[in-house]
Design a protein around this motif. Structure first.
Motif, PDB file in Angstrom:
ATOM      1  N   UNK A  39       1.725  -7.599  -8.420  1.00 10.36           N
ATOM      2  CA  UNK A  39       1.295  -7.663  -7.239  1.00 10.36           C
ATOM      3  C   UNK A  39       1.906  -8.451  -5.992  1.00 10.36           C
ATOM      4  N   UNK A  40       2.517  -9.667  -6.570  1.00  9.73           N
ATOM      5  CA  UNK A  40       3.333 -10.298  -5.550  1.00  9.73           C
ATOM      6  C   UNK A  40       4.658  -9.775  -5.060  1.00  9.73           C
ATOM      7  N   UNK A  41       4.984  -8.667  -5.654  1.00 12.66           N
ATOM      8  CA  UNK A  41       6.179  -8.000  -5.418  1.00 12.66           C
ATOM      9  C   UNK A  41       6.020  -6.836  -4.147  1.00 12.66           C
ATOM     10  N   UNK A 108       4.393  -1.820  -7.469  1.00 17.47           N
ATOM     11  CA  UNK A 108       4.339  -2.374  -6.227  1.00 17.47           C
ATOM     12  C   UNK A 108       4.297  -1.071  -5.092  1.00 17.47           C
ATOM     13  N   UNK A 109       4.821  -0.146  -5.483  1.00 21.54           N
ATOM     14  CA  UNK A 109       5.073   0.996  -4.463  1.00 21.54           C
ATOM     15  C   UNK A 109       3.523   1.601  -4.188  1.00 21.54           C
ATOM     16  N   UNK A 110       2.561   1.510  -5.273  1.00 15.73           N
ATOM     17  CA  UNK A 110       1.298   2.053  -5.122  1.00 15.73           C
ATOM     18  C   UNK A 110       0.536   1.328  -4.273  1.00 15.73           C
ATOM     19  N   UNK A 224     -10.232   7.181   2.899  1.00 16.09           N
ATOM     20  CA  UNK A 224      -9.030   7.962   2.931  1.00 16.09           C
ATOM     21  C   UNK A 224      -8.164   7.769   1.512  1.00 16.09           C
ATOM     22  N   UNK A 225      -7.238   8.695   1.482  1.00 15.90           N
ATOM     23  CA  UNK A 225      -6.508   8.832   0.148  1.00 15.90           C
ATOM     24  C   UNK A 225      -5.043   8.693   0.571  1.00 15.90           C
ATOM     25  N   UNK A 226      -4.132   8.143  -0.387  1.00 17.23           N
ATOM     26  CA  UNK A 226      -2.708   8.190  -0.168  1.00 17.23           C
ATOM     27  C   UNK A 226      -2.281   9.005  -1.727  1.00 17.23           C
ATOM     28  N   UNK A 227      -1.482   9.896  -1.797  1.00 21.30           N
ATOM     29  CA  UNK A 227      -0.905  10.277  -2.926  1.00 21.30           C
ATOM     30  C   UNK A 227       0.192   9.373  -3.711  1.00 21.30           C
ATOM     31  N   UNK A 228       0.065   9.190  -4.939  1.00 22.07           N
ATOM     32  CA  UNK A 228       1.006   8.371  -5.628  1.00 22.07           C
ATOM     33  C   UNK A 228       1.501   9.190  -6.905  1.00 22.07           C
ATOM     34  N   UNK A 229       2.927   9.059  -7.365  1.00 21.34           N
ATOM     35  CA  UNK A 229       3.459   9.930  -8.383  1.00 21.34           C
ATOM     36  C   UNK A 229       3.312   8.983  -9.582  1.00 21.34           C
ATOM     37  N   UNK A 230       2.800   7.764  -9.387  1.00 23.97           N
ATOM     38  CA  UNK A 230       2.920   6.717 -10.511  1.00 23.97           C
ATOM     39  C   UNK A 230       1.157   7.049 -10.954  1.00 23.97           C
ATOM     40  N   UNK A 231       1.376   6.903 -12.415  1.00 27.33           N
ATOM     41  CA  UNK A 231       0.113   6.928 -13.171  1.00 27.33           C
ATOM     42  C   UNK A 231      -0.324   5.299 -13.472  1.00 27.33           C
ATOM     43  N   UNK A 232      -1.742   5.417 -13.710  1.00 26.09           N
ATOM     44  CA  UNK A 232      -2.367   4.045 -13.912  1.00 26.09           C
ATOM     45  C   UNK A 232      -2.409   3.996 -15.454  1.00 26.09           C
TER      46      UNK A 232
END
Length: 254
Positions: A39-41, A108-110, A224-232
């Motif tokens: 998260x700090x990144x 971090x990109x998420x 609102x939503x943002x689309x991510x390509x990263x999975x949790x």
């Protein structure tokens, strides 16, 4: 973006399925340490704090150099714990980011994708991440929360069942022709909205699906939503620790 954003990592020690999981080591490093470091990144955060109700967690996190805010043990959700952390932060923040303490491989990109939704007028109320579903088993899995959107990218509904229902073809065929989204549990709240939703009583749809975000939708708040390509990658059981350590060893996680 000039907004001041407080990132809160709720970290309870008690867990029905895995007590003390936030302190459990994953390949030599505690789960909460991995979350905090990632998260700090992320760029755009004003401050990152860990909110806990347990002195063992607090001591461990302070040794990492992180700020800890002690919160009440009886909070029903991470949302409520985030609000208490905001109240105890001692500073003004425009937005609060809620990061799950059991997602040690958050990217971090998420976080940055959510922060990008903030506008200068601060009209954004609540935001969260979604990801296109790529496998049929994910679509059928009631443990994966699905979401449908309006044309503005706002959530219309969340469900544990595949939505939308495609009437004219079986699900095995429909998922090849329609885009289905799953929810990735990361929330950004405008500070005044966070306070407001914490005072709402559980709603009918929330009780039916066991999803607190349905309470917010039922009361007219926009998500609102943002689309991510990263999975949790959630770690909820001791077995999950073994799985992610194997994935790390195989280079499937970084």
């Amino acid at each position: 973006m000039n907004a001041k954003v407080l990132a809160v990592i709720p970290a309870r020690y008690a867990s029905t399925r895995f007590p003390g999981k936030v302190l459990h080591p994953i390949a030599g490093k505690s789960m909460i340490a991995r979350v905090y470091e990632r998260v700090k990144q992320a760029r755009g955060l004003t401050e990152v704090v860990v909110a806990t109700d347990d002195e063992r967690v607090a001591s461990h996190v302070q040794a990492l150099g992180a700020r800890v805010l002690m919160t009440a043990p009886e909070h029903p959700s991470g949302t409520d714990r985030c609000f208490e952390a905001l109240q105890k932060s001692g500073a003004h923040y425009d937005y609060v980011l809620n990061i799950q303490g059991d997602e040690p491989f958050i990217v971090p990109a998420q976080i940055e994708a959510l922060l990008a939704l903030i506008d200068d007028a601060h009209k954004l109320e609540i935001a969260t991440l979604i990801k296109p579903i790529e496998r049929l088993d994910e679509l059928k899995d009631t443990g994966e929360v699905k979401v449908v959107l309006n044309t503005r990218g706002e959530a219309l509904y969340f469900s544990r069942y595949p939505v939308p229902f495609v009437r004219d073809m079986p699900l095995e065929e429909a998922w090849k022709h329609y885009t289905f989204y799953k929810h990735v549990g990361l929330y950004l709240y405008r500070a005044d909205i966070l306070e407001a939703v914490c005072y709402l009583s559980p709603s009918m749809l929330e009780r039916a699906e066991s999803l607190e975000q349905l309470r917010w939708l039922e009361h007219g708040y926009r998500i609102h939503t943002a689309i991510t390509s990263y999975d949790s990658v959630c770690v909820e059981t001791p077995e999950d620790v073994q799985k992610v350590e194997q994935m790390l060893a195989q280079g499937l996680l970084k």
